[in-house]
Write a protein that holds these residues in place. Structure first.
Motif, PDB file in Angstrom:
ATOM      1  N   LYS A  40      -5.257   2.537   0.348  1.00 46.46           N
ATOM      2  CA  LYS A  40      -5.912   1.655   1.194  1.00 46.46           C
ATOM      3  C   LYS A  40      -4.619   0.692   1.836  1.00 46.46           C
ATOM      4  O   LYS A  40      -4.637   0.658   2.891  1.00 46.46           O
ATOM      5  CB  LYS A  40      -7.006   0.589   0.914  1.00 46.46           C
ATOM      6  CG  LYS A  40      -7.666  -0.037   1.983  1.00 46.46           C
ATOM      7  CD  LYS A  40      -8.963  -0.824   1.367  1.00 46.46           C
ATOM      8  CE  LYS A  40      -9.594  -1.734   2.460  1.00 46.46           C
ATOM      9  NZ  LYS A  40      -8.621  -2.588   3.174  1.00 46.46           N
ATOM     10  N   VAL A  41      -3.964   0.269   1.169  1.00 49.63           N
ATOM     11  CA  VAL A  41      -2.843  -0.759   1.478  1.00 49.63           C
ATOM     12  C   VAL A  41      -1.767   0.452   2.270  1.00 49.63           C
ATOM     13  O   VAL A  41      -1.241  -0.181   3.285  1.00 49.63           O
ATOM     14  CB  VAL A  41      -1.971  -1.301   0.343  1.00 49.63           C
ATOM     15  CG1 VAL A  41      -0.908  -1.871   0.488  1.00 49.63           C
ATOM     16  CG2 VAL A  41      -3.172  -2.393  -0.362  1.00 49.63           C
ATOM     17  N   ASP A  43      -2.401   3.028   4.067  1.00 47.62           N
ATOM     18  CA  ASP A  43      -2.973   3.197   5.047  1.00 47.62           C
ATOM     19  C   ASP A  43      -2.882   2.187   6.007  1.00 47.62           C
ATOM     20  O   ASP A  43      -2.698   2.568   7.204  1.00 47.62           O
ATOM     21  CB  ASP A  43      -4.521   3.901   4.838  1.00 47.62           C
ATOM     22  CG  ASP A  43      -4.266   5.204   4.130  1.00 47.62           C
ATOM     23  OD1 ASP A  43      -3.563   6.287   4.191  1.00 47.62           O
ATOM     24  OD2 ASP A  43      -5.568   5.480   3.693  1.00 47.62           O
ATOM     25  N   ASP A  44      -3.105   0.795   5.610  1.00 48.61           N
ATOM     26  CA  ASP A  44      -3.008  -0.133   6.520  1.00 48.61           C
ATOM     27  C   ASP A  44      -1.522  -0.221   6.967  1.00 48.61           C
ATOM     28  O   ASP A  44      -1.452  -0.621   8.258  1.00 48.61           O
ATOM     29  CB  ASP A  44      -3.581  -1.433   5.800  1.00 48.61           C
ATOM     30  CG  ASP A  44      -3.509  -2.620   6.749  1.00 48.61           C
ATOM     31  OD1 ASP A  44      -3.825  -2.479   7.855  1.00 48.61           O
ATOM     32  OD2 ASP A  44      -3.049  -3.680   6.244  1.00 48.61           O
ATOM     33  N   SER A  47      -0.988   2.178   9.757  1.00 57.17           N
ATOM     34  CA  SER A  47      -1.599   2.152  10.973  1.00 57.17           C
ATOM     35  C   SER A  47      -1.216   1.022  11.818  1.00 57.17           C
ATOM     36  O   SER A  47      -1.489   1.166  12.976  1.00 57.17           O
ATOM     37  CB  SER A  47      -2.947   1.799  10.595  1.00 57.17           C
ATOM     38  OG  SER A  47      -3.291   0.464  10.059  1.00 57.17           O
ATOM     39  N   ARG A  48      -0.285   0.408  11.268  1.00 55.04           N
ATOM     40  CA  ARG A  48       0.368  -0.680  12.100  1.00 55.04           C
ATOM     41  C   ARG A  48       1.741  -0.107  12.664  1.00 55.04           C
ATOM     42  O   ARG A  48       2.661  -0.825  13.160  1.00 55.04           O
ATOM     43  CB  ARG A  48       0.753  -1.835  11.238  1.00 55.04           C
ATOM     44  CG  ARG A  48      -0.587  -2.513  10.927  1.00 55.04           C
ATOM     45  CD  ARG A  48      -0.357  -3.654   9.773  1.00 55.04           C
ATOM     46  NE  ARG A  48      -1.277  -4.221   9.360  1.00 55.04           N
ATOM     47  CZ  ARG A  48      -1.983  -5.392   9.902  1.00 55.04           C
ATOM     48  NH1 ARG A  48      -1.543  -5.939  10.974  1.00 55.04           N
ATOM     49  NH2 ARG A  48      -3.116  -5.942   9.352  1.00 55.04           N
TER      50      ARG A  48
END
Length: 178
Positions: A40-41, A43-44, A47-48
């Motif tokens: 999750k980290v 992917d975040d 995504s930026r």
């Protein structure tokens, strides 16, 4: 030291003890176990629009405990579980080899940044031991320590930035201080 979040172009990570559970001299992809929030980290971060990379000391190669192919297969499993990384750097040397890539030397961070086309001041490096933070400092990158039970108290005390876990480390990097 690296600038604020607006100048951040890449987040680099130590592998063992930071992204995945540390299995000493792991040459078996079946033993790769990511930390619960790692995907999750990452992917975040992705995504930026930030580049990601993994930098790992693998002295088991120099010591004859692991082969380069085993390390590559473990790294492939890490990528399978955590998504694609823009750059990988592995130091195959033992501490006594005196290379410029083995953390705490800045070689892997500088090489990763060169390959990404950025300056080390535009990168951050997250790791679990003091040599990770020392490598970041020596390269001119921002370093964030995420201690584990194996991290020594003096390493925590010496780190300029310490986060309780991977998610908090990335949140610190992405916060734009005034």
């Amino acid at each position: 030291m690296a600038g604020n979040a607006s100048s951040l172009k890449a987040v680099l990570f130590d592998r063992d003890g930071t992204l995945v559970v540390d299995v000493p001299y792991n040459g078996d992809p079946r033993k790769v176990q990511p930390f619960p929030a790692a995907r999750k980290v990452l992917d975040d971060v992705r995504s930026r629009g930030l580049a990601t990379g993994v930098l790992s000391n693998q002295s088991g190669i120099a010591r004859g405990i692991l082969t380069g192919r085993q390390v590559e297969s473990v790294n492939a499993r890490v990528e399978e579980l955590l998504g694609p990384f823009d750059v990988w750097e592995v130091c195959p040397h033992a501490a006594e080899d005196g290379c410029s890539c083995r953390k705490p030397a800045p070689g892997m961070i500088r090489s990763a940044c060169r390959r990404l086309g950025i300056d080390p001041t535009e990168a951050a490096f997250i790791g679990d031991i003091g040599s990770d933070i020392e490598a970041a400092r020596a390269a001119g990158a921002r370093g964030v320590l995420v201690p584990t039970p194996l991290t020594r108290a003096e390493e925590v005390a010496a780190a300029p930035e310490v986060a309780q876990d991977l998610a908090h480390a990335v949140a610190m990097l992405l916060a734009d201080p005034l």
